[in-house]
Design a protein around this motif. Structure first.
Motif, PDB file in Angstrom:
ATOM      1  N   UNK A   1      -3.924   9.135   2.799  1.00 36.21           N
ATOM      2  CA  UNK A   1      -4.435   8.734   1.478  1.00 36.21           C
ATOM      3  C   UNK A   1      -3.629   7.542   0.986  1.00 36.21           C
ATOM      4  N   UNK A   2      -4.199   6.355   1.116  1.00 35.39           N
ATOM      5  CA  UNK A   2      -3.460   5.131   0.876  1.00 35.39           C
ATOM      6  C   UNK A   2      -3.561   4.612  -0.550  1.00 35.39           C
ATOM      7  N   UNK A   3      -4.553   5.075  -1.320  1.00 31.89           N
ATOM      8  CA  UNK A   3      -4.754   4.523  -2.655  1.00 31.89           C
ATOM      9  C   UNK A   3      -3.559   4.795  -3.570  1.00 31.89           C
ATOM     10  N   UNK A  59      -4.476  15.363  -7.112  1.00 25.60           N
ATOM     11  CA  UNK A  59      -5.747  15.849  -6.581  1.00 25.60           C
ATOM     12  C   UNK A  59      -5.671  16.108  -5.086  1.00 25.60           C
ATOM     13  N   UNK A  60      -4.857  15.328  -4.369  1.00 23.53           N
ATOM     14  CA  UNK A  60      -4.704  15.535  -2.932  1.00 23.53           C
ATOM     15  C   UNK A  60      -3.854  16.749  -2.614  1.00 23.53           C
ATOM     16  N   UNK A  79     -14.695  11.723   1.091  1.00 24.98           N
ATOM     17  CA  UNK A  79     -14.213  11.293   2.402  1.00 24.98           C
ATOM     18  C   UNK A  79     -13.562   9.911   2.337  1.00 24.98           C
ATOM     19  N   UNK A  80     -14.058   9.047   1.448  1.00 23.54           N
ATOM     20  CA  UNK A  80     -13.471   7.712   1.315  1.00 23.54           C
ATOM     21  C   UNK A  80     -12.039   7.776   0.823  1.00 23.54           C
ATOM     22  N   UNK A  81     -11.738   8.752  -0.042  1.00 24.43           N
ATOM     23  CA  UNK A  81     -10.371   8.904  -0.532  1.00 24.43           C
ATOM     24  C   UNK A  81      -9.518   9.766   0.398  1.00 24.43           C
ATOM     25  N   UNK A  82     -10.114  10.317   1.432  1.00 26.41           N
ATOM     26  CA  UNK A  82      -9.390  11.137   2.413  1.00 26.41           C
ATOM     27  C   UNK A  82      -8.665  12.287   1.739  1.00 26.41           C
ATOM     28  N   UNK A  83      -9.310  12.884   0.744  1.00 23.76           N
ATOM     29  CA  UNK A  83      -8.701  14.004   0.045  1.00 23.76           C
ATOM     30  C   UNK A  83      -8.634  15.219   0.959  1.00 23.76           C
ATOM     31  N   UNK A  90       4.503  14.399   0.745  1.00 24.01           N
ATOM     32  CA  UNK A  90       4.877  13.299  -0.143  1.00 24.01           C
ATOM     33  C   UNK A  90       3.930  13.205  -1.333  1.00 24.01           C
ATOM     34  N   UNK A  91       2.674  13.645  -1.151  1.00 26.57           N
ATOM     35  CA  UNK A  91       1.708  13.547  -2.242  1.00 26.57           C
ATOM     36  C   UNK A  91       2.119  14.445  -3.406  1.00 26.57           C
ATOM     37  N   UNK A  92       2.495  15.688  -3.110  1.00 28.54           N
ATOM     38  CA  UNK A  92       2.938  16.594  -4.174  1.00 28.54           C
ATOM     39  C   UNK A  92       4.228  16.088  -4.816  1.00 28.54           C
ATOM     40  N   UNK A  93       5.134  15.578  -3.989  1.00 26.14           N
ATOM     41  CA  UNK A  93       6.387  15.045  -4.525  1.00 26.14           C
ATOM     42  C   UNK A  93       6.129  13.857  -5.444  1.00 26.14           C
ATOM     43  N   UNK A  94       5.223  12.963  -5.019  1.00 26.25           N
ATOM     44  CA  UNK A  94       4.887  11.800  -5.834  1.00 26.25           C
ATOM     45  C   UNK A  94       4.264  12.221  -7.157  1.00 26.25           C
ATOM     46  N   UNK A  95       3.337  13.177  -7.087  1.00 25.31           N
ATOM     47  CA  UNK A  95       2.671  13.635  -8.308  1.00 25.31           C
ATOM     48  C   UNK A  95       3.663  14.261  -9.285  1.00 25.31           C
ATOM     49  N   UNK A  96       4.557  15.086  -8.763  1.00 26.18           N
ATOM     50  CA  UNK A  96       5.535  15.739  -9.640  1.00 26.18           C
ATOM     51  C   UNK A  96       6.493  14.713 -10.240  1.00 26.18           C
TER      52      UNK A  96
END
Length: 311
Positions: A1-3, A59-60, A79-83, A90-96
């Motif tokens: 998920x690059x966005x 969301x990821x 699918x475009x966002x590769x959710x 890293x996604x959860x860490x970034x969100x937190x």
């Protein structure tokens, strides 16, 4: 998920590069109101990058939020966002981390509001002691003449804003100089410069290591004074406004010798006496529109994958 990663990179790039570009530019002193707008757009873009990255990262990482955020979206958009496929720890860490940053920003804003209200209450109490109401006088007058030996005037914002001017200023300044001084303070009030100063102070205090927030605070203090000077000079002339500024600050040692904590005052006087050429109306309009597009860039980065999938 690059966005989310792209949004963070874009926000970091804006936070580092934008202050350097604006510091090298020579036009903010020529157009302080436009410079104030540009700074606000840049800061809004940085905050939007963080908010959108936090939302997509969350969301990821959490299915419940993913269901609410992408529930009405077609499968091709998801699918475009590769959710759910490319999201790692890293996604959860970034969100937190970003959520904590948002909560810290809100806390700093609340702290700034509380401190500002406390300072205003203290100043109003001191003002009431130094200028008590006469028998039968109703509170809430907008103009307060204060007995004092120092030539000064200031605007006291709040629910019942007041303009305070000392008797020394009335004795020392000519009529048009007093009017220019009053117009300067009214310019601050009309443009709500106090809100800009409070928001910039809260961001810089909460994130002192972020260059864009520290520069935002410093530039707000300088640019709001230049903008108020221009408002006063348009009504009463640049020479009158400059003389009023000199008379008010002459006894404070801001004109030397040696460096002073208010070195911007002589620069403001020089600017009033030798005004720089202003932009044409067309150029101001183009810069205003270009600055307004800056916060749109993070939104486009966030929505482009979905729009491309739909197209």
């Amino acid at each position: 998920m690059m966005v989310p990663a792209a949004l963070l990179l874009l926000g970091a790039l804006a936070a580092v590069v934008a202050p350097r570009l604006l510091a090298r530019a020579d036009w903010p002193d020529r157009e302080p109101v436009l410079a104030l707008w540009v700074w606000q757009c840049v800061v809004a873009a940085v905050l939007l990058c963080c908010a959108l990255s936090m939302t997509l990262s969350a969301a990821a990482s959490w299915q419940a939020l993913h269901g609410h955020l992408f529930a009405p979206a077609p499968r091709s958009v998801v699918q475009a966002y590769a959710i759910g496929t490319a999201a790692g720890p890293w996604a959860a860490t970034t969100a937190v981390a970003l959520a904590c940053g948002g909560a810290w920003t809100a806390a700093m804003l609340v702290r700034e509001v509380v401190r500002t209200r406390a300072r205003r209450r203290l100043r109003r109490a001191e003002l009431l002691v130094r200028a008590p109401l006469l028998p039968g006088e109703e509170p809430g007058g907008r103009l307060v003449v204060l007995e004092g030996e120092r030539c000064d005037a200031w605007w006291l914002p709040g629910t019942a804003p007041r303009l305070v001017i000392t008797t020394a200023a009335l004795r020392r300044l000519e009529r048009r100089q007093v009017d220019a001084l009053v117009a300067h303070e009214e310019g601050h009030a009309q443009a709500r410069h106090d809100w800009l100063l409070h928001c910039s102070a809260a961001l810089a205090g909460g994130f002192p290591q972020v260059p864009v927030f520290a520069a935002f605070r410093d530039e707000m203090h300088r640019l709001v004074e230049l903008a108020a000077d221009d408002m006063a000079s348009r009504r009463f002339g640049r020479l009158t406004t400059a003389l009023a500024l000199v008379e008010v600050n002459e006894d404070r040692g801001v004109f030397g010798p040696g460096p002073t904590p208010q070195a911007h005052v002589p620069q403001r006087v020089d600017r009033l006496l030798a005004p720089p050429d202003r932009f044409t109306a067309g150029r101001r309009l183009r810069l205003t529109a270009a600055a307004a597009l800056v916060p749109v860039v993070p939104v486009l980065v966030a929505f482009v994958p979905g729009l491309r999938a739909l197209g």
